[in-house]
Design a protein around this motif. Structure first.
Motif, PDB file in Angstrom:
ATOM      1  N   MET A  16      -6.548 -13.997   4.160  1.00  0.00           N
ATOM      2  CA  MET A  16      -6.374 -12.599   4.512  1.00  0.00           C
ATOM      3  C   MET A  16      -8.002 -11.814   4.609  1.00  0.00           C
ATOM      4  SD  MET A  16      -4.344  -9.441   2.966  1.00  0.00           S
ATOM      5  CE  MET A  16      -2.490 -10.059   3.482  1.00  0.00           C
ATOM      6  N   SER A  17      -8.110 -11.372   5.699  1.00  0.00           N
ATOM      7  CA  SER A  17      -9.530 -10.670   5.887  1.00  0.00           C
ATOM      8  C   SER A  17      -9.458  -9.269   4.981  1.00  0.00           C
ATOM      9  CB  SER A  17      -9.871 -10.461   7.375  1.00  0.00           C
ATOM     10  OG  SER A  17      -8.904  -9.281   7.692  1.00  0.00           O
ATOM     11  N   THR A  18     -10.438  -8.846   4.826  1.00  0.00           N
ATOM     12  CA  THR A  18     -10.605  -7.546   4.022  1.00  0.00           C
ATOM     13  C   THR A  18      -9.989  -6.307   4.813  1.00  0.00           C
ATOM     14  OG1 THR A  18     -13.067  -8.307   3.228  1.00  0.00           O
ATOM     15  CG2 THR A  18     -12.470  -5.971   3.048  1.00  0.00           C
ATOM     16  N   LYS A  19      -9.978  -6.471   5.960  1.00  0.00           N
ATOM     17  CA  LYS A  19      -9.223  -5.384   6.879  1.00  0.00           C
ATOM     18  C   LYS A  19      -7.886  -5.626   6.570  1.00  0.00           C
ATOM     19  CE  LYS A  19     -12.615  -4.257  10.379  1.00  0.00           C
ATOM     20  NZ  LYS A  19     -13.024  -4.215  11.752  1.00  0.00           N
ATOM     21  N   LYS A  20      -7.370  -6.642   6.661  1.00  0.00           N
ATOM     22  CA  LYS A  20      -5.860  -6.776   6.600  1.00  0.00           C
ATOM     23  C   LYS A  20      -5.309  -6.531   5.081  1.00  0.00           C
ATOM     24  CE  LYS A  20      -5.053 -10.152  10.106  1.00  0.00           C
ATOM     25  NZ  LYS A  20      -4.809 -11.616  10.587  1.00  0.00           N
ATOM     26  N   PHE A  21      -6.228  -6.851   4.114  1.00  0.00           N
ATOM     27  CA  PHE A  21      -5.925  -6.560   2.867  1.00  0.00           C
ATOM     28  C   PHE A  21      -6.086  -4.993   2.599  1.00  0.00           C
ATOM     29  CE2 PHE A  21      -7.421  -5.675  -1.605  1.00  0.00           C
ATOM     30  CZ  PHE A  21      -6.356  -6.329  -2.202  1.00  0.00           C
ATOM     31  N   LEU A  22      -6.843  -4.257   3.104  1.00  0.00           N
ATOM     32  CA  LEU A  22      -6.840  -3.054   2.793  1.00  0.00           C
ATOM     33  C   LEU A  22      -5.708  -2.121   3.445  1.00  0.00           C
ATOM     34  CD1 LEU A  22     -10.431  -2.211   3.136  1.00  0.00           C
ATOM     35  CD2 LEU A  22      -9.214  -1.976   1.050  1.00  0.00           C
ATOM     36  N   VAL A  23      -5.282  -2.731   4.672  1.00  0.00           N
ATOM     37  CA  VAL A  23      -4.431  -2.032   5.483  1.00  0.00           C
ATOM     38  C   VAL A  23      -3.050  -2.346   4.771  1.00  0.00           C
ATOM     39  CG1 VAL A  23      -2.749  -2.165   7.647  1.00  0.00           C
ATOM     40  CG2 VAL A  23      -5.451  -2.308   7.788  1.00  0.00           C
ATOM     41  N   ALA A  24      -2.768  -3.589   4.216  1.00  0.00           N
ATOM     42  CA  ALA A  24      -1.664  -4.028   3.455  1.00  0.00           C
ATOM     43  C   ALA A  24      -1.651  -2.957   2.076  1.00  0.00           C
ATOM     44  CB  ALA A  24      -1.716  -5.388   3.080  1.00  0.00           C
ATOM     45  N   TRP A  25      -2.721  -2.762   1.315  1.00  0.00           N
ATOM     46  CA  TRP A  25      -2.636  -2.261   0.142  1.00  0.00           C
ATOM     47  C   TRP A  25      -2.264  -0.643   0.468  1.00  0.00           C
ATOM     48  CZ3 TRP A  25      -4.705   1.932  -2.050  1.00  0.00           C
ATOM     49  CH2 TRP A  25      -4.881   2.055  -3.565  1.00  0.00           C
ATOM     50  N   HIS A  26      -2.871  -0.074   1.452  1.00  0.00           N
ATOM     51  CA  HIS A  26      -2.604   1.291   1.842  1.00  0.00           C
ATOM     52  C   HIS A  26      -0.959   1.530   1.993  1.00  0.00           C
ATOM     53  CE1 HIS A  26      -6.843   1.849   1.746  1.00  0.00           C
ATOM     54  NE2 HIS A  26      -6.421   3.168   1.578  1.00  0.00           N
ATOM     55  N   ILE A  27      -0.627   0.281   2.897  1.00  0.00           N
ATOM     56  CA  ILE A  27       0.961   0.451   3.475  1.00  0.00           C
ATOM     57  C   ILE A  27       1.893   0.296   2.106  1.00  0.00           C
ATOM     58  CG2 ILE A  27       2.784  -0.780   4.509  1.00  0.00           C
ATOM     59  CD1 ILE A  27       0.773  -1.355   6.549  1.00  0.00           C
ATOM     60  N   PHE A  28       1.550  -0.562   0.846  1.00  0.00           N
ATOM     61  CA  PHE A  28       2.348  -0.716  -0.094  1.00  0.00           C
ATOM     62  C   PHE A  28       2.152   0.559  -1.149  1.00  0.00           C
ATOM     63  CE2 PHE A  28       2.209  -5.394   1.054  1.00  0.00           C
ATOM     64  CZ  PHE A  28       3.323  -5.462   1.365  1.00  0.00           C
ATOM     65  N   ALA A  29       0.865   1.113  -1.113  1.00  0.00           N
ATOM     66  CA  ALA A  29       0.753   2.318  -1.785  1.00  0.00           C
ATOM     67  C   ALA A  29       1.655   3.536  -1.140  1.00  0.00           C
ATOM     68  CB  ALA A  29      -0.686   2.813  -1.963  1.00  0.00           C
TER      69      ALA A  29
ATOM     70  N   ASN B 296       7.470  -3.788  -6.191  1.00  0.00           N
ATOM     71  CA  ASN B 296       6.866  -5.444  -6.352  1.00  0.00           C
ATOM     72  C   ASN B 296       7.849  -6.245  -5.770  1.00  0.00           C
ATOM     73  OD1 ASN B 296       4.551  -4.566  -7.788  1.00  0.00           O
ATOM     74  ND2 ASN B 296       5.602  -4.831  -9.975  1.00  0.00           N
ATOM     75  N   ILE B 297       9.137  -6.157  -5.596  1.00  0.00           N
ATOM     76  CA  ILE B 297       9.721  -6.687  -5.034  1.00  0.00           C
ATOM     77  C   ILE B 297       9.950  -6.736  -3.622  1.00  0.00           C
ATOM     78  CG2 ILE B 297      12.652  -7.050  -4.408  1.00  0.00           C
ATOM     79  CD1 ILE B 297      13.265  -5.962  -7.489  1.00  0.00           C
ATOM     80  N   ILE B 298       9.559  -5.629  -2.989  1.00  0.00           N
ATOM     81  CA  ILE B 298       9.207  -5.447  -1.465  1.00  0.00           C
ATOM     82  C   ILE B 298       8.237  -6.142  -1.116  1.00  0.00           C
ATOM     83  CG2 ILE B 298       8.488  -3.643   0.235  1.00  0.00           C
ATOM     84  CD1 ILE B 298      11.554  -3.695  -0.417  1.00  0.00           C
ATOM     85  N   ILE B 299       7.128  -5.926  -1.985  1.00  0.00           N
ATOM     86  CA  ILE B 299       5.654  -6.845  -1.739  1.00  0.00           C
ATOM     87  C   ILE B 299       5.940  -8.312  -1.717  1.00  0.00           C
ATOM     88  CG2 ILE B 299       3.389  -7.117  -2.493  1.00  0.00           C
ATOM     89  CD1 ILE B 299       3.157  -4.374  -3.474  1.00  0.00           C
ATOM     90  N   ILE B 300       6.657  -8.746  -2.929  1.00  0.00           N
ATOM     91  CA  ILE B 300       6.892 -10.144  -2.872  1.00  0.00           C
ATOM     92  C   ILE B 300       7.618 -10.791  -1.696  1.00  0.00           C
ATOM     93  CG2 ILE B 300       8.057 -11.881  -4.211  1.00  0.00           C
ATOM     94  CD1 ILE B 300       7.344 -10.366  -6.764  1.00  0.00           C
ATOM     95  N   THR B 301       8.611  -9.978  -1.257  1.00  0.00           N
ATOM     96  CA  THR B 301       9.495 -10.341  -0.088  1.00  0.00           C
ATOM     97  C   THR B 301       8.736 -10.268   1.133  1.00  0.00           C
ATOM     98  OG1 THR B 301      11.645  -9.405  -1.451  1.00  0.00           O
ATOM     99  CG2 THR B 301      11.627  -9.734   1.311  1.00  0.00           C
ATOM    100  N   VAL B 302       7.795  -9.260   1.413  1.00  0.00           N
ATOM    101  CA  VAL B 302       7.057  -9.249   2.632  1.00  0.00           C
ATOM    102  C   VAL B 302       6.054 -10.473   2.644  1.00  0.00           C
ATOM    103  CG1 VAL B 302       5.159  -8.025   3.812  1.00  0.00           C
ATOM    104  CG2 VAL B 302       7.270  -6.890   3.053  1.00  0.00           C
ATOM    105  N   PHE B 303       5.353 -10.766   1.532  1.00  0.00           N
ATOM    106  CA  PHE B 303       4.423 -11.767   1.512  1.00  0.00           C
ATOM    107  C   PHE B 303       5.086 -13.082   1.808  1.00  0.00           C
ATOM    108  CE2 PHE B 303       1.171  -8.839  -0.126  1.00  0.00           C
ATOM    109  CZ  PHE B 303       0.332  -9.255   0.615  1.00  0.00           C
ATOM    110  N   LYS B 304       6.324 -13.368   1.027  1.00  0.00           N
ATOM    111  CA  LYS B 304       6.899 -14.709   1.421  1.00  0.00           C
ATOM    112  C   LYS B 304       7.434 -14.840   2.749  1.00  0.00           C
ATOM    113  CE  LYS B 304       8.810 -15.547  -3.365  1.00  0.00           C
ATOM    114  NZ  LYS B 304      10.026 -16.098  -4.037  1.00  0.00           N
ATOM    115  N   PHE B 305       7.970 -13.591   3.320  1.00  0.00           N
ATOM    116  CA  PHE B 305       8.409 -13.672   4.650  1.00  0.00           C
ATOM    117  C   PHE B 305       7.140 -14.161   5.650  1.00  0.00           C
ATOM    118  CE2 PHE B 305       8.816 -11.253   8.863  1.00  0.00           C
ATOM    119  CZ  PHE B 305       9.827 -11.950   9.201  1.00  0.00           C
TER     120      PHE B 305
END
Length: 80
Positions: free
Chosen positions: A1-14, A66-75
């Motif tokens: 996962m690139s840095t941009k994707k990681f930051l976008v994902a982090w902000h979405i989950f926050a 955390n359940i949502i994050i785990i589900t999304v990453f597994k998906f």
């Protein structure tokens, strides 16, 4: 996962954490919950109540998020 994707994902989950936190505060309003528990169990110290209520809501929100994050990453992992 690139840095941009990681930051976008982090902000979405926050953001989802905030949404769940605000939703739980609406579903379990502090005064109604306090009144219900006081009537059921008797006297509750207001200082203890404030701390316990906020900790409960924050931890429940963290668990849901955390359940949502785990589900999304597994998906995403499944379809990648």
């Amino acid at each position: 996962m690139s840095t941009k994707k990681f930051l976008v994902a982090w902000h979405i989950f926050a953001f989802t954490y905030l949404v769940f936190f605000i939703s739980l505060m609406g579903i379990l309003p502090e005064l109604k919950t306090f009144s219900y528990l006081t009537n059921k169990y008797g006297f509750i110290d207001i200082e203890e109540w404030d701390f316990c209520y906020l900790v409960f809501i924050a931890l429940l929100t963290l668990l849901i998020n955390n359940i949502i994050i785990i589900t999304v990453f597994k998906f995403f992992k499944k379809f990648k």
